[in-house]
Each structure stands twice: as C-alpha cells, then as structure tokens.
Design a protein around this motif. Sequence first.
Motif, PDB file in Angstrom:
ATOM      1  N   MET A  46       1.235  -1.189   0.193  1.00 51.26           N
ATOM      2  CA  MET A  46       0.233   0.002  -0.260  1.00 51.26           C
ATOM      3  C   MET A  46       0.672   1.658  -0.249  1.00 51.26           C
ATOM      4  O   MET A  46       0.590   1.905  -0.458  1.00 51.26           O
ATOM      5  N   LEU A  47       2.199   1.388   0.403  1.00 48.64           N
ATOM      6  CA  LEU A  47       2.918   2.416   0.973  1.00 48.64           C
ATOM      7  C   LEU A  47       3.792   2.784  -0.603  1.00 48.64           C
ATOM      8  O   LEU A  47       3.250   4.581  -0.731  1.00 48.64           O
ATOM      9  N   ARG A  48       3.626   1.995  -1.616  1.00 50.61           N
ATOM     10  CA  ARG A  48       3.733   1.761  -2.957  1.00 50.61           C
ATOM     11  C   ARG A  48       2.996   3.245  -3.660  1.00 50.61           C
ATOM     12  O   ARG A  48       3.441   3.685  -4.149  1.00 50.61           O
ATOM     13  N   TYR A  49       1.791   3.134  -3.101  1.00 53.87           N
ATOM     14  CA  TYR A  49       0.984   3.751  -4.113  1.00 53.87           C
ATOM     15  C   TYR A  49       0.740   5.757  -3.946  1.00 53.87           C
ATOM     16  O   TYR A  49       0.951   5.778  -4.933  1.00 53.87           O
ATOM     17  N   LEU A  50       0.831   5.171  -2.189  1.00 49.78           N
ATOM     18  CA  LEU A  50       0.784   7.030  -2.311  1.00 49.78           C
ATOM     19  C   LEU A  50       2.631   7.558  -2.590  1.00 49.78           C
ATOM     20  O   LEU A  50       2.346   9.261  -2.951  1.00 49.78           O
ATOM     21  N   ILE A  51       3.695   6.845  -2.203  1.00 46.70           N
ATOM     22  CA  ILE A  51       5.057   7.193  -2.640  1.00 46.70           C
ATOM     23  C   ILE A  51       4.728   7.599  -4.474  1.00 46.70           C
ATOM     24  O   ILE A  51       4.997   8.472  -4.594  1.00 46.70           O
ATOM     25  N   ASP A  52       3.818   6.555  -5.127  1.00 50.03           N
ATOM     26  CA  ASP A  52       4.057   6.810  -6.296  1.00 50.03           C
ATOM     27  C   ASP A  52       2.980   8.003  -6.846  1.00 50.03           C
ATOM     28  O   ASP A  52       3.395   8.962  -8.041  1.00 50.03           O
ATOM     29  N   ASN A  53       2.103   8.276  -6.409  1.00 47.21           N
ATOM     30  CA  ASN A  53       0.818   9.428  -6.441  1.00 47.21           C
ATOM     31  C   ASN A  53       2.041  10.090  -5.827  1.00 47.21           C
ATOM     32  O   ASN A  53       1.706  11.679  -6.860  1.00 47.21           O
ATOM     33  N   ASN A 113      -2.912   5.484   4.573  1.00 44.98           N
ATOM     34  CA  ASN A 113      -3.785   6.392   3.317  1.00 44.98           C
ATOM     35  C   ASN A 113      -3.243   5.764   2.184  1.00 44.98           C
ATOM     36  O   ASN A 113      -3.019   6.850   1.553  1.00 44.98           O
ATOM     37  N   PRO A 114      -2.975   5.314   1.509  1.00 45.77           N
ATOM     38  CA  PRO A 114      -2.781   4.964   0.306  1.00 45.77           C
ATOM     39  C   PRO A 114      -3.549   5.424  -0.978  1.00 45.77           C
ATOM     40  O   PRO A 114      -2.537   5.347  -1.448  1.00 45.77           O
ATOM     41  N   LEU A 115      -5.118   5.682  -0.689  1.00 46.51           N
ATOM     42  CA  LEU A 115      -5.123   5.309  -2.325  1.00 46.51           C
ATOM     43  C   LEU A 115      -5.723   6.632  -2.561  1.00 46.51           C
ATOM     44  O   LEU A 115      -6.954   7.687  -3.010  1.00 46.51           O
ATOM     45  N   ILE A 116      -5.018   8.015  -1.621  1.00 46.84           N
ATOM     46  CA  ILE A 116      -5.391   9.409  -2.368  1.00 46.84           C
ATOM     47  C   ILE A 116      -4.761   9.678  -3.746  1.00 46.84           C
ATOM     48  O   ILE A 116      -3.829   9.168  -3.955  1.00 46.84           O
ATOM     49  N   GLU A 230     -10.855   7.725  -1.263  1.00 47.32           N
ATOM     50  CA  GLU A 230      -9.641   8.043  -1.292  1.00 47.32           C
ATOM     51  C   GLU A 230      -9.095   8.068  -0.358  1.00 47.32           C
ATOM     52  O   GLU A 230      -7.763   7.962   0.120  1.00 47.32           O
ATOM     53  N   LEU A 231      -9.798   8.178   1.379  1.00 46.85           N
ATOM     54  CA  LEU A 231      -9.332   8.906   1.857  1.00 46.85           C
ATOM     55  C   LEU A 231      -9.431   8.064   3.035  1.00 46.85           C
ATOM     56  O   LEU A 231      -9.320   8.552   4.569  1.00 46.85           O
TER      57      LEU A 231
END
Length: 455
Positions: A46-53, A113-116, A230-231
Amino acid sequence: MNTQTDTAVSSPASSMSTAVILAAGRGTRMKSERPKVMHPLAGQPMLRYLIDNAAQVFDRIVVVVGPGMEDVAALAAPHAVVVQHDRLGTGHAARQAEEAFGTGDVAVLYGDNPLITSGTMRALLERKRRDDTALALLAMEPADPGRYGRVVMQGDQVTRIVEWADANDQERAIGLCNAGVLCASAGDFRRWLSEIRNDNAQGEYYLGDVVACAVADGGRVRAVVAPEDELRGINSRAELAMAEACVQARLRQAVMAAGTTLIAPDTVFLCVDTVLEPDTVVHPHVVFGPGVHIRRGTEIHAFSHVEGAVVGPDASIGPYARLRPGSDVGEGARVGNFVEIKATTLGAGAKASHLTYLGNATVGSGANIGAGTITCNYDGVFKHQTEIGADSFIGSDSVLVAPVRVGDGVITAAGSVITQDVPDGAMAFGRARQSNRDGYAQAFRQKLKNKKEQG
C-alpha cells in the motif's frame, strides 16, 4: 536520523515542495508481524501507491519509518528515510522529518491512507498556495460519518477539529469529517509542531493539534473535500478488504475504458501492473496475479488464474486454466480447461486443450498436446527442460521425462513414457508390452469373491 539519502535532508532546496509520509505504525489491529504499510493492495504494498502518486506532485518525498523496518525503507528508496525511534504519536513522527522540510510547502500524509490520488494531492497543494491560506487540510463527507473527527467551519474557513468523543450532539451532526492530511509552509509547520503537547490520555503528540495552533495564530485554515474512497484509512483486515475493493473498482474501470470487455467485472481481480490490450475478453471469475500482459484479441475464460505470463494475441485461455510465472503463450495458441503451464513457451497455434501439465517446456508452433500429458521437469534438485517441436502430436497420457527433445512433426503414441530424444518426423512408442489372457477375467472375479466369503 536519515538512513538513506543524507544529502536530501541536510541541504534541501528552499523552494521545493515536500511530502512527508508517516509509515512507522506497527498495525497492531492487523494482527500481523508485517508492517502495516507493506500489506498489499492489488499485488502492490500500500505504501507504494502513496509514494508513486506523491512523486507526481511534490519535489521531494521523505518517509518516516519505525526501528527495524528495513523492508519499508527499501521500498521507499531512493527517497529519503528517517527513523522514529520512539513512537510518541503522529505529531512526533512528523517532527523527525523537520530537517528535510526546507522552506517550501510541506504536506504530511499517512502510509495507511494509500488511495489518495495525485489529483487530490495537487488540489491540496494549490489550496495552500491560494488566498493567503496558512494551512490546508483534506476532508470528506462519508455516507456514515461514524466516529470520525468533525471539521467545524465558519464560512470557507476551518475554525477547529473536534474529535467524536469530545463532540456534542450538534457537532456530531456535522457531515464534514477530518482525514488528517495537512499542508503548510515549512516554517509554520515547524513552529506549530513545537507547540503541540502530549497532555492526553495516550501521552502522545497528535498531528491534528496543528490545526488549533494555526487557528490560534490567526492563520486561514481551509479544507479540500475529497471522495471518501480516496481517504480510507487501513487499520484492520476488514478495512484492508474495503480498500482492495476500491482499488479493484478503479482498475476494472480503467481496463474497460481502454477497450477490454469484462463480462462480469466484479468477479475479475487485477493487479496494479496488469496489462490488457484492446479487444481482449475476460469471462467471470478470473484472477490476474502480478506481471501479466494479455495481448489484443485474446479471450480468458472463466475460473482461470494467470500470473507472470504473456499471452496472445488472439489466444484462448481456460476455462479453469492456470498460467504460472515464466509462461509465454503465442499467437492463436490455446491453453484449455484444467491445464497448468509454468515457465513454458507455446508457439503460435499450439494447443494444450485439457488435463495437462507443462513445466519448463518449449512447445513449437502448431503442436498438439493430448489430454493427460505431463512434462516431468523436476528430479528433486534441478529443473530440466523439455522441447517439443513444431507440428508435433503428443498422444494422450504421454509422460515426457526431462531433459528430452521431441523433434518437429513427431507423433508419440498415447500412454507413452518418453525418456529419450525423438528425431524429427519419427513416431515414438514408450508403452509396456500388453498381454491378453483369454477367459481369465471371469476366473479372476470368482477368485476374489471366494476370498471375500472366506473373510
């Protein structure tokens, strides 16, 4: 303490925007030894989503981890990493990254909160930079506000955040809820973080108290409202499942918009890196693991599982097929029901229609693999290769004992065990000799009956 990129922390550029991602939580409610932010969504931590965005919006990223979280630090690379040695709350975690703030704008995000989306992050940063806003925060209007903290507004400004436990009935009726993500200038953030106190039941420093500090300073605090999906915070296995459903919905919508037919979308599960080219058709109850590329015109039938494979174009898979990593299915080839292939290449037009296992094999174009065929690729220590030539016909129930080469245009008789190479154009018989005993069946049955009567 920066464990990865000291220069990024000690010499920040003054105008650079920074995203600080708090990822030190152990995730007690997940009941897992794995750090919470390492739990996967659609095949990716899940952390990868937040980093990439965040990388699409902010100039620099700093990830705050806990002690002993080397796997989280490795996932964050090449971004800067700092360690929160004492877990004293989210405000304390943010302070560990202060040296990396620079003098630009800083947003503090949460690894769980990875989906932002990058669009929402960009809106937060732009909101901070408009209208003399001192602090911008993310808020949402969930269908069920539940026990979320409420955002109290006066006009277009936030006056305070009130936690559900401290709210009166009027405040609990407010539908605007706090998501906890904040954005302010580096200087303001440093000052407010130094002002928050830990005089609460948990004895922790809460990042949310920065809002009260900003209001007390006379600064304008404004909210950016984002979709609830998202949150979503992820603190339990149930919430992880809800987040997975959100990610899957996004991925399904994306592949359909790009030209793939999903006959029953809610039953198809994708990974974040799944590639489905236009004019592919996916039937119900199909699962795609990591590393899948399905080329144009291919049809994946029901109840198939595909992972680490390249398929098509115009191929046919399933139903009830399993493609394991290293598989490459050529143009117009068929992998039928109850067929499993692993580290195997099927040439154009090759067919393995049913009840077959092909491991560590190369199958030439136009070859036909009969039902019940297996390649014996493993001797208990090493994996061995089987080569099946173009236009060969492998009879049903054949066993190919690797390493072995079956040439082009070969036929193997049904029920054969092939242990030696077969030259091009040959027909191979690998059966034990059959003998028939006339009339013996009746005598044999009588013998068994006599034994049963005698106990």
